[in-house]
Scaffold this active site. Structure first.
Site, PDB file in Angstrom:
ATOM      1  N   ARG A  70      -0.642  -9.945  12.752  1.00  0.00           N
ATOM      2  CA  ARG A  70      -1.232  -8.810  12.027  1.00  0.00           C
ATOM      3  C   ARG A  70      -2.110  -9.283  10.877  1.00  0.00           C
ATOM      4  O   ARG A  70      -3.177  -8.709  10.611  1.00  0.00           O
ATOM      5  CB  ARG A  70      -0.124  -7.897  11.497  1.00  0.00           C
ATOM      6  CG  ARG A  70       0.658  -7.188  12.607  1.00  0.00           C
ATOM      7  CD  ARG A  70       1.903  -6.527  12.069  1.00  0.00           C
ATOM      8  NE  ARG A  70       1.588  -5.426  11.175  1.00  0.00           N
ATOM      9  CZ  ARG A  70       2.444  -4.930  10.281  1.00  0.00           C
ATOM     10  NH1 ARG A  70       3.640  -5.445  10.144  1.00  0.00           N
ATOM     11  NH2 ARG A  70       2.090  -3.901   9.527  1.00  0.00           N
ATOM     12  N   ARG A 127      11.722  -5.857   4.730  1.00  0.00           N
ATOM     13  CA  ARG A 127      11.344  -4.456   4.562  1.00  0.00           C
ATOM     14  C   ARG A 127      12.202  -3.520   5.402  1.00  0.00           C
ATOM     15  O   ARG A 127      12.589  -3.832   6.521  1.00  0.00           O
ATOM     16  CB  ARG A 127       9.863  -4.269   4.921  1.00  0.00           C
ATOM     17  CG  ARG A 127       9.358  -2.856   4.654  1.00  0.00           C
ATOM     18  CD  ARG A 127       7.862  -2.775   4.662  1.00  0.00           C
ATOM     19  NE  ARG A 127       7.277  -3.034   5.962  1.00  0.00           N
ATOM     20  CZ  ARG A 127       5.985  -2.838   6.243  1.00  0.00           C
ATOM     21  NH1 ARG A 127       5.166  -2.418   5.287  1.00  0.00           N
ATOM     22  NH2 ARG A 127       5.511  -3.100   7.440  1.00  0.00           N
ATOM     23  N   ARG A 183      11.402  -2.491  11.057  1.00  0.00           N
ATOM     24  CA  ARG A 183      10.404  -2.194  12.075  1.00  0.00           C
ATOM     25  C   ARG A 183      10.226  -3.367  13.034  1.00  0.00           C
ATOM     26  O   ARG A 183      10.305  -4.529  12.638  1.00  0.00           O
ATOM     27  CB  ARG A 183       9.060  -1.873  11.411  1.00  0.00           C
ATOM     28  CG  ARG A 183       9.019  -0.480  10.807  1.00  0.00           C
ATOM     29  CD  ARG A 183       7.882  -0.284   9.845  1.00  0.00           C
ATOM     30  NE  ARG A 183       6.613  -0.845  10.281  1.00  0.00           N
ATOM     31  CZ  ARG A 183       5.501  -0.735   9.568  1.00  0.00           C
ATOM     32  NH1 ARG A 183       5.504  -0.107   8.420  1.00  0.00           N
ATOM     33  NH2 ARG A 183       4.377  -1.261  10.008  1.00  0.00           N
ATOM     34  N   ARG A 202      -9.791   0.788   8.774  1.00  0.00           N
ATOM     35  CA  ARG A 202      -9.386  -0.611   8.900  1.00  0.00           C
ATOM     36  C   ARG A 202     -10.480  -1.481   9.492  1.00  0.00           C
ATOM     37  O   ARG A 202     -10.329  -2.696   9.554  1.00  0.00           O
ATOM     38  CB  ARG A 202      -8.119  -0.708   9.756  1.00  0.00           C
ATOM     39  CG  ARG A 202      -6.862  -0.323   8.987  1.00  0.00           C
ATOM     40  CD  ARG A 202      -5.626  -0.614   9.783  1.00  0.00           C
ATOM     41  NE  ARG A 202      -4.426  -0.378   9.000  1.00  0.00           N
ATOM     42  CZ  ARG A 202      -3.192  -0.467   9.475  1.00  0.00           C
ATOM     43  NH1 ARG A 202      -3.005  -0.808  10.741  1.00  0.00           N
ATOM     44  NH2 ARG A 202      -2.151  -0.234   8.710  1.00  0.00           N
ATOM     45  N   LYS A 233       0.827  -1.220   0.000  1.00  0.00           N
ATOM     46  CA  LYS A 233       0.000   0.000   0.000  1.00  0.00           C
ATOM     47  C   LYS A 233       0.858   1.266   0.000  1.00  0.00           C
ATOM     48  O   LYS A 233       0.599   2.196  -0.739  1.00  0.00           O
ATOM     49  CB  LYS A 233      -0.913   0.042   1.238  1.00  0.00           C
ATOM     50  CG  LYS A 233      -2.044  -0.944   1.238  1.00  0.00           C
ATOM     51  CD  LYS A 233      -3.084  -0.604   2.295  1.00  0.00           C
ATOM     52  CE  LYS A 233      -2.507  -0.419   3.688  1.00  0.00           C
ATOM     53  NZ  LYS A 233      -1.889  -1.646   4.241  1.00  0.00           N
TER      54      LYS A 233
END
Length: 210
Positions: free
Chosen positions: A167, A123, A156, A88, A13
């Site tokens: 998640r 990431r 992260r 969300r 996203k």
């Protein structure tokens, strides 16, 4: 253009939001970036958010709704915006509907869970501007340094495999009902994420122009 991006965490996203922001000349509103900034600054919101994010859970609806109302009232959103990470939940979507803000399209980016786990484990994110990179798919020009602002790139805490799976579970349970909500409103457009970022962007623009 007032656009909502929907996708599981790690589906891309943020990257597609950057591309669309450049294409349409409107700001991307990333709830994740807003929350992480507050966490770094040690604000009251940041302290609350950290407890939920570290556990792989969503921030309570009432907190996120207030955060977004404040942000969307700012001057740079007057000509349009891209929402990345909000709404969300169905409660958040209904609150957005009730605010009187008309949404032109909701883009659903589809990526398999297995691919997401692989993506997130590599990431990288800039500490300063929250731009995202990847150790394999989107390498920075200089290792450990953000191409956009020169900030430090880090992994992260919520990108650990066990947290990723949590998640994804939360996403499938709480966020997927949004798809039905926006199908009923007639503004949902679904696109399958491609291996190459550029190919995904082409598919996204084609869907929005359809």
């Amino acid at each position: 253009m007032r656009l909502i991006l929907l996708a599981a965490p790690g589906a891309g996203k943020g990257t597609q939001a950057e591309k669309l922001s450049e294409h349409f000349g409107i700001p991307t509103i990333s709830t994740g970036a807003i929350l992480r900034h507050n966490i770094q600054e040690g604000t009251e919101l940041g302290k609350i958010a950290k407890q939920y994010i570290d556990g792989g859970n969503l921030i309570p609806d009432d907190v996120m709704i207030q955060v977004m109302k404040d942000r969307l009232s700012q001057e740079d959103c007057k000509k349009g915006f891209i929402l990345d990470g909000f709404p969300r939940t169905l409660t958040q979507a209904e609150a957005l509907d009730a605010s009187g803000i008309a949404i032109d399209a909701v883009l659903n980016l589809e990526v398999e869970d297995e691919a997401i786990v692989q993506r997130l484990s590599g990431r990288l994110e800039c500490k300063e501007c929250a731009s995202t990179f990847h150790k394999e798919y989107r390498k920075p020009k200089v290792q450990g340094v953000c191409d956009n602002c020169g900030g430090e790139l880090t992994t992260r805490a919520d990108d650990k495999p066990e947290t990723i799976k949590s998640r994804l579970s939360v996403y499938h349970t709480q966020t997927e009902p949004l798809l039905k909500h926006y199908v009923e409103k007639g503004i949902l457009k679904s696109v399958k994420g491609q291996d190459a970022i550029e190919d995904t962007t082409k598919a996204v623009l084609a869907a929005l122009e359809d």
